[in-house]
Design a protein around this motif. Structure first.
Motif, mmCIF file in Angstrom:
data_model
loop_
_atom_site.group_PDB
_atom_site.id
_atom_site.type_symbol
_atom_site.label_atom_id
_atom_site.label_comp_id
_atom_site.label_asym_id
_atom_site.label_seq_id
_atom_site.Cartn_x
_atom_site.Cartn_y
_atom_site.Cartn_z
ATOM 1 N N GLY A 199 15.102 -0.329 3.655
ATOM 2 C CA GLY A 199 14.318 0.661 2.930
ATOM 3 C C GLY A 199 13.127 0.103 2.186
ATOM 4 O O GLY A 199 11.979 0.358 2.537
ATOM 5 N N GLY A 200 13.355 -0.677 1.145
ATOM 6 C CA GLY A 200 12.269 -1.096 0.275
ATOM 7 C C GLY A 200 11.334 -2.112 0.899
ATOM 8 O O GLY A 200 11.655 -2.774 1.882
ATOM 9 N N ALA A 201 10.127 -2.234 0.300
ATOM 10 C CA ALA A 201 9.141 -3.220 0.734
ATOM 11 C C ALA A 201 9.469 -4.568 0.107
ATOM 12 O O ALA A 201 9.677 -4.666 -1.104
ATOM 13 C CB ALA A 201 7.742 -2.767 0.320
ATOM 14 N N VAL A 202 9.509 -5.619 0.923
ATOM 15 C CA VAL A 202 9.792 -6.967 0.434
ATOM 16 C C VAL A 202 8.522 -7.558 -0.172
ATOM 17 O O VAL A 202 7.466 -7.575 0.464
ATOM 18 C CB VAL A 202 10.316 -7.861 1.565
ATOM 19 N N HIS A 203 8.629 -8.047 -1.412
ATOM 20 C CA HIS A 203 7.495 -8.622 -2.133
ATOM 21 C C HIS A 203 7.705 -10.115 -2.368
ATOM 22 O O HIS A 203 8.837 -10.578 -2.548
ATOM 23 C CB HIS A 203 7.333 -7.948 -3.500
ATOM 24 N N SER A 204 6.597 -10.850 -2.410
ATOM 25 C CA SER A 204 6.663 -12.257 -2.786
ATOM 26 C C SER A 204 6.811 -12.387 -4.290
ATOM 27 O O SER A 204 6.532 -11.462 -5.052
ATOM 28 C CB SER A 204 5.385 -12.970 -2.348
#
Length: 588
Positions: A419-424
């Motif tokens: 689901g969610g967007a993976v962030h650095s």
């Protein structure tokens, strides 16, 4: 190291010391034994689409132990969500972890030197606290994984994926099951845009004019969102968390916090604020009121942890977060230190994960009622499948200026991200260093949403140019980088060759000198990103080849070369500089 095996009365150093149990064939070469207390409970295995299998165990209200065993074969490494840097094949007296909703996931993948999987599994219910042990059984020359699941009113379920050609492929099958079984929180466009964070750039030394200046520059350079990190709140100065708990703006730094938020949002950026709702410091004005509900100290310095199993605590935390977003017009929150709730794990007073599901469900519902399109950032290690309903920005754990760790952690998260967007983690670099240092950080996290935390107003011109170029390139390639089919290779190789592909466009980032497979006849465009220390890339055309246009740019985006050539089957050398980019278009 705790080497106690919870279902047995004696301390066992290795799995071979445990009481024997009847093993049966499960899948491929994997065998299984299931125990509940001193007996074998009722269990069965059923088939799912795509070859997946699910184990059902009826423990009759008792804790359950699941033992898996398989031949060593050509085993090279073992991946799991809390692997960190331990990715090789360890002994069974060394592999240990306890996982829960906010601290990893009960999942793992054993693979061989070709990258093919030997065992892939995941718990269908990621909420309860599960103890795992794994490794090589020296006595039996086998690889073992043991899971200890708590008592449950219903059946325990464990998912298995048959052998696949790569870890990413196998975990992708597992991820798709989770996606279908666990509805995720909506992901607004702002969660999928480059984000500027104040933390590494300023730490707690922030104030309204400084932040607003960065916001104007960030919007111009190509960011779409901004996080106001630790330091905005009252008593938010100095390392440590002795002053947290009130979550009221520091009037000396932000005399008109609501007006400040409005001015940042006027730049076009979405705006989030950092909050650690479970932490309570003795300097906070509310400490006396809530101290009885926070009996245990946090593992972070200076603070105690509010017990989320208390209904009054959950109500207080929801009210606090809603007040912050509603009263000041924020777009969302960066929710930190949720894993600190695990200080209460195993105390016999209720499952922490179950309490957190209540808290987070109440929090999301209440926040969405006042802020449609809500943004909620979660952080490793609480980014697993069980958290998909409670956050839409899944961030890598802190690794300042470490491009390798950021690459590894974002790709680890992506393996099971639902689901969610993976962030650095926010990117930090030495602004006095050559421009390649800035580009290296950006290249290391291309396959996630980049967060950045440097002072934009003091960046050299070539660093600003590099930042503009890579953010623009990332936006252009976002369909491939975020939504494409990703193949990062073996986890113990630290993902040094990462390929993402969608709609006939392939993006490959290269982080060590090696021949790069190229298929110019099979895709319309290939983007090669040189993250190595060499000013060239060696490619191997593995299809029939093609006539192509090659465009080469430096780390700051300057055009270096543009020509047409024939790429035939075999090895070729391309003059892509370190931290530069090469674009190869099929002209057919």
């Amino acid at each position: 190291m705790n080497r106690n095996v919870t279902l047995h009365t004696h301390e066992a150093v290795t799995t071979a010391e445990l009481a024997p149990a009847p093993y049966r064939p499960l899948l491929d070469t994997v065998e299984i034994a299931v125990l509940a207390g001193e007996r074998e409970p009722r269990w069965h295995v059923s088939d799912l689409p795509d070859g997946l299998r699910v184990l059902h165990v009826d423990g009759d209200g008792e804790p359950v132990e699941i033992r898996l065993s398989l031949p060593l074969g050509d085993a090279a490494g073992y991946w799991h969500p809390k692997a960190g840097w331990q990715r090789t094949v360890v002994a069974d007296w060394e592999g240990r972890a306890t996982v829960s909703l906010v601290d990893g996931t009960a999942a793992g993948c054993l693979y061989d030197y070709q990258g093919a999987t030997l065992l892939t599994f995941g718990a269908a219910d990621p909420v309860p606290e599960v103890s795992l042990l794994w490794g090589v059984s020296e006595e039996n020359d086998t690889y073992v994984v043991h899971l200890h699941l708590p008592a449950s009113a219903g059946p325990q379920r464990l998912l298995f994926v048959p052998r696949r050609p790569s870890v990413a492929t196998a975990l992708g099958d597992l991820r798709r099951w989770y996606e279908a079984a666990m509805p995720s929180m909506p992901v607004p466009e702002a969660a999928r845009l480059p984000l500027y964070c104040t933390w590494y750039a300023f730490n707690q030394r922030i104030e309204a004019p400084t932040v607003e200046k960065q916001a104007v520059l960030a919007a111009d350079i190509g960011f779409g969102a901004m996080i106001l990190d630790d330091g905005w709140q009252r008593y938010g100065s100095g390392r440590g968390y002795a002053g947290v708990g009130d979550w009221i703006p520091d009037e000396a730094k932000f005399p008109d916090f609501t007006g400040h938020v409005a001015r940042v949002r006027e730049t076009g950026l979405s705006y989030l604020a950092w909050v650690a709702p479970l932490l309570l410091g003795p300097r906070a004005d509310c400490y006396r009121r809530w101290a009885p509900y926070a009996p245990r100290a946090s593992r972070v310095p200076g603070a105690y942890v509010l017990d989320p199993r208390r209904p009054e605590v959950r109500a207080h935390l929801v009210d606090t977060c809603v007040r912050l977003v509603r009263d000041h017009g924020l777009d969302g929150l960066k929710v930190d230190f949720l894993n600190e709730a695990m200080v209460y794990a195993g105390d016999g007073r209720g499952d922490v994960g179950e309490a957190l599901t209540l808290l987070l469900a109440e929090l999301r519902a209440a926040l969405e009622a006042v802020r449609p399109g809500l943004l909620l950032e979660l952080r490793q290690p609480y980014v697993g499948p069980g958290m998909v309903a409670y956050g839409n920005m899944l961030r890598s754990f802190d690794c300042p200026a470490d491009s390798v760790a950021n690459r590894v952690r974002t790709l680890d998260t992506r393996m099971l991200a639902v689901g969610g967007a993976v962030h650095s983690d926010p990117l930090l670099w030495d602004t006095d260093a050559p421009v390649e240092s800035a580009a290296r950080q950006l290249i290391g996290t291309l396959h996630s949403v980049p967060q950045v935390s440097v002072r934009l107003d003091t960046l050299p011109e070539d660093h600003v140019a590099a930042l503009r170029f890579w953010l623009a390139t990332w936006r252009l390639l976002r369909p491939q980088l975020l939504d494409g089919t990703v193949e990062p290779g073996r986890p113990d190789d630290l993902y040094t060759l990462v390929s993402s592909e969608r709609d006939g466009v392939n993006v490959t980032t290269v982080h060590t000198a090696r021949p790069v497979p190229l298929r110019p006849a099979s895709v319309s465009r290939t983007v090669l990103v040189n993250g190595t220390s060499e000013d060239r890339l060696v490619v191997e055309v593995v299809d029939s080849g093609a006539t192509v246009e090659i465009e080469v740019r430096g780390p700051d985006g300057r055009m270096i070369e543009h020509h047409r050539t024939e790429l035939t089957t075999g090895l070729h050398q391309l003059p892509v500089p370190r931290m530069g980019l090469g674009s190869i278009r099929n002209t057919a």
